[in-house]
Design an enzyme around this catalytic site. Structure first.
Site, PDB file in Angstrom:
ATOM      1  N   ASP A 160       0.844  -1.205   0.000  1.00 42.60           N
ATOM      2  CA  ASP A 160       0.000   0.000   0.000  1.00 42.60           C
ATOM      3  C   ASP A 160       0.878   1.253   0.000  1.00 42.60           C
ATOM      4  O   ASP A 160       0.379   2.373  -0.137  1.00 42.60           O
ATOM      5  CB  ASP A 160      -1.013  -0.008   1.153  1.00 42.60           C
ATOM      6  CG  ASP A 160      -0.366  -0.013   2.521  1.00 42.60           C
ATOM      7  OD1 ASP A 160       0.877  -0.155   2.605  1.00 42.60           O
ATOM      8  OD2 ASP A 160      -1.099   0.133   3.526  1.00 42.60           O
ATOM      9  N   SER A 161       2.202   1.052   0.113  1.00 43.49           N
ATOM     10  CA  SER A 161       3.150   2.154  -0.076  1.00 43.49           C
ATOM     11  C   SER A 161       2.959   2.799  -1.444  1.00 43.49           C
ATOM     12  O   SER A 161       3.424   3.916  -1.680  1.00 43.49           O
ATOM     13  CB  SER A 161       4.583   1.642   0.050  1.00 43.49           C
ATOM     14  OG  SER A 161       4.780   0.506  -0.768  1.00 43.49           O
TER      15      SER A 161
ATOM     16  N   GLU B  10      -1.405  -5.952   8.522  1.00 42.46           N
ATOM     17  CA  GLU B  10      -0.580  -5.409   9.599  1.00 42.46           C
ATOM     18  C   GLU B  10      -1.203  -5.728  10.955  1.00 42.46           C
ATOM     19  O   GLU B  10      -2.427  -5.712  11.091  1.00 42.46           O
ATOM     20  CB  GLU B  10      -0.462  -3.875   9.440  1.00 42.46           C
ATOM     21  CG  GLU B  10       0.280  -3.459   8.183  1.00 42.46           C
ATOM     22  CD  GLU B  10       0.439  -1.937   8.064  1.00 42.46           C
ATOM     23  OE1 GLU B  10       0.058  -1.198   9.005  1.00 42.46           O
ATOM     24  OE2 GLU B  10       0.949  -1.496   7.021  1.00 42.46           O
TER      25      GLU B  10
ATOM     26  N   ASP C 263      -1.172  -6.288  -0.545  1.00 43.57           N
ATOM     27  CA  ASP C 263      -1.188  -5.669   0.789  1.00 43.57           C
ATOM     28  C   ASP C 263      -2.588  -5.110   1.061  1.00 43.57           C
ATOM     29  O   ASP C 263      -3.040  -4.207   0.346  1.00 43.57           O
ATOM     30  CB  ASP C 263      -0.160  -4.531   0.746  1.00 43.57           C
ATOM     31  CG  ASP C 263       0.321  -4.114   2.106  1.00 43.57           C
ATOM     32  OD1 ASP C 263      -0.035  -4.769   3.093  1.00 43.57           O
ATOM     33  OD2 ASP C 263       1.073  -3.125   2.157  1.00 43.57           O
TER      34      ASP C 263
ATOM     35  N   LYS D  15      -1.250  -9.611   2.656  1.00 43.99           N
ATOM     36  CA  LYS D  15      -0.520  -9.209   3.869  1.00 43.99           C
ATOM     37  C   LYS D  15      -1.420  -8.299   4.694  1.00 43.99           C
ATOM     38  O   LYS D  15      -2.121  -7.457   4.123  1.00 43.99           O
ATOM     39  CB  LYS D  15       0.773  -8.481   3.482  1.00 43.99           C
ATOM     40  CG  LYS D  15       1.520  -7.890   4.677  1.00 43.99           C
ATOM     41  CD  LYS D  15       2.913  -7.413   4.316  1.00 43.99           C
ATOM     42  CE  LYS D  15       2.976  -5.987   3.809  1.00 43.99           C
ATOM     43  NZ  LYS D  15       2.448  -4.990   4.738  1.00 43.99           N
TER      44      LYS D  15
ATOM     45  N   GLU E  38       9.145  -4.683  10.542  1.00 51.66           N
ATOM     46  CA  GLU E  38       9.523  -3.346  10.049  1.00 51.66           C
ATOM     47  C   GLU E  38       9.940  -2.438  11.206  1.00 51.66           C
ATOM     48  O   GLU E  38       9.288  -2.405  12.262  1.00 51.66           O
ATOM     49  CB  GLU E  38       8.348  -2.709   9.288  1.00 51.66           C
ATOM     50  CG  GLU E  38       8.689  -1.302   8.788  1.00 51.66           C
ATOM     51  CD  GLU E  38       7.726  -0.731   7.758  1.00 51.66           C
ATOM     52  OE1 GLU E  38       6.777  -1.444   7.353  1.00 51.66           O
ATOM     53  OE2 GLU E  38       7.939   0.438   7.371  1.00 51.66           O
TER      54      GLU E  38
HETATM   55  O1  KIV Z   1       3.513  -1.175   1.721  1.00 51.69           O
HETATM   56  C1  KIV Z   1       4.661  -1.641   1.669  1.00 51.69           C
HETATM   57  O2  KIV Z   1       5.441  -1.382   0.742  1.00 51.69           O
HETATM   58  C2  KIV Z   1       5.086  -2.529   2.756  1.00 51.69           C
HETATM   59  C3  KIV Z   1       6.520  -2.934   2.796  1.00 51.69           C
HETATM   60  C4  KIV Z   1       7.384  -1.806   3.158  1.00 51.69           C
HETATM   61  C5  KIV Z   1       6.757  -4.108   3.672  1.00 51.69           C
HETATM   62  O3  KIV Z   1       4.295  -2.899   3.569  1.00 51.69           O
END
Ligand code: KIV
Length: 290
Positions: free
Chosen positions: A51-52, A122, A90, A120, A189
């Site tokens: 989600d970055s 969190e 994510d 993924k 992280e």
């Molecule tokens: O969103 C993302 O890119 C991440 C990674 C930094 C692990 O969660």
């Protein structure tokens, strides 16, 4: 009924096997088709559509406004570019926080529309029920603990976590809880290297670190950081392998200079009519030649 076994694809079992064999796991983020192709061909084990993307592709201030539609769209681009790597989507903020039904609906979009192999999420022990629900729907889950960017407001900023022994033990417990719940691996992280190494040693499932030192079973970075595609100061843990931002600026300046000087396009960069043909056609030729 015939099944097509895609033996060439990396699976979640292969990721677990890498830890048992002491082989490092390589993960990078990817958000589009050409990047996915290049990373896949380079032998990256896991492509994470993080989600970055909201920040590095979309210019947002945080990951919090990222939506399911954005994530699924980018995941589908990456799916078309990868051949071998495991593809992890994510789940964005509020896509797995409301209800089991909503969580399963959203996660299944990553698999069915996005073409992901796993998702993924969190969080530590508070995600146990969510992880179990996802596994009951046959969706493999990667965990993510430590500095969890979706908890930005609760953490009061992007802060390294687990700096005291007490905090480190809370994190270890979180890791053990989500391992027991069934994650196939987890991102660590923003942790002190010693804490990440201690957690990694205590777990059977692999850890993949970002800003968490050398003791993890694998490492992940955001591809825009690796490529230098961002002109902002990087975090301490980022290793920048290229300077794409400057390369792009330089290429655009060169293009501009070539167009202004008339050197672009050259004759070999132009299409031409078939031999004997002129833009004016027969009439014009007759008129000129009569
Ligand atoms: O969103 C993302 O890119 C991440 C990674 C930094 C692990 O969660």
């Amino acid at each position: 009924m015939s099944h097509h076994f895609q033996t060439a694809r990396i699976t979640i079992s292969d990721i677990g096997l890498k830890k048992r064999r002491g082989e490092k796991i390589i993960m990078l983020t990817a958000y589009d088709y050409p990047t996915a192709r290049a990373l896949d061909e380079a032998g990256v084990d896991i492509l994470l559509v993080g989600d970055s993307l909201g920040m590095v592709v979309g210019g947002l201030e945080s990951t919090l406004p990222v939506t399911m539609d954005m994530m699924v769209y980018h995941t589908s681009m990456v799916a078309r570019g990868r051949k071998k790597a495991l593809l992890v989507g994510d789940m964005p903020y509020m896509s797995y926080h409301v209800s089991r039904a909503r969580t399963l609906h959203n996660a299944s979009r990553f698999i069915r529309e996005g073409g992901a192999d796993a998702i993924k999420i969190e969080g530590g022990r508070k995600r146990i029920r969510t992880i179990r629900a996802l596994l009951s729907a046959e969706i493999p889950v990667m965990g993510h603990i430590g500095l969890t960017p979706q908890s930005l407001n609760m953490m009061g900023g992007y802060r390294v976590q687990g700096k005291t022994s007490d905090a480190a033990h809370v994190l270890l417990d979180d890791a053990l809880y989500i391992q027991d719940a069934g994650v196939f691996s987890m991102v660590l992280e923003g942790l002190p290297a010693e804490v990440a190494a201690m957690i990694t040693e205590r777990l059977d499932v692999p850890t993949i670190g970002i800003g968490a030192g050398r003791g993890c079973d694998g490492q992940v970075l955001v591809i825009h950081d690796v490529l230098g595609f961002i002109d902002k100061p990087s975090a301490r843990f980022v290793r920048k392998y290229r300077n794409f931002f400057e390369d792009i600026k330089e290429s655009a300046r060169d293009f501009r200079a070539d167009v202004e000087s008339g050197s672009y396009p050259s004759d070999s960069e132009c299409y031409h009519m078939a031999p004997g043909q002129t833009p004016e056609g027969k009439q014009a030729t007759n008129a000129a030649g009569a």
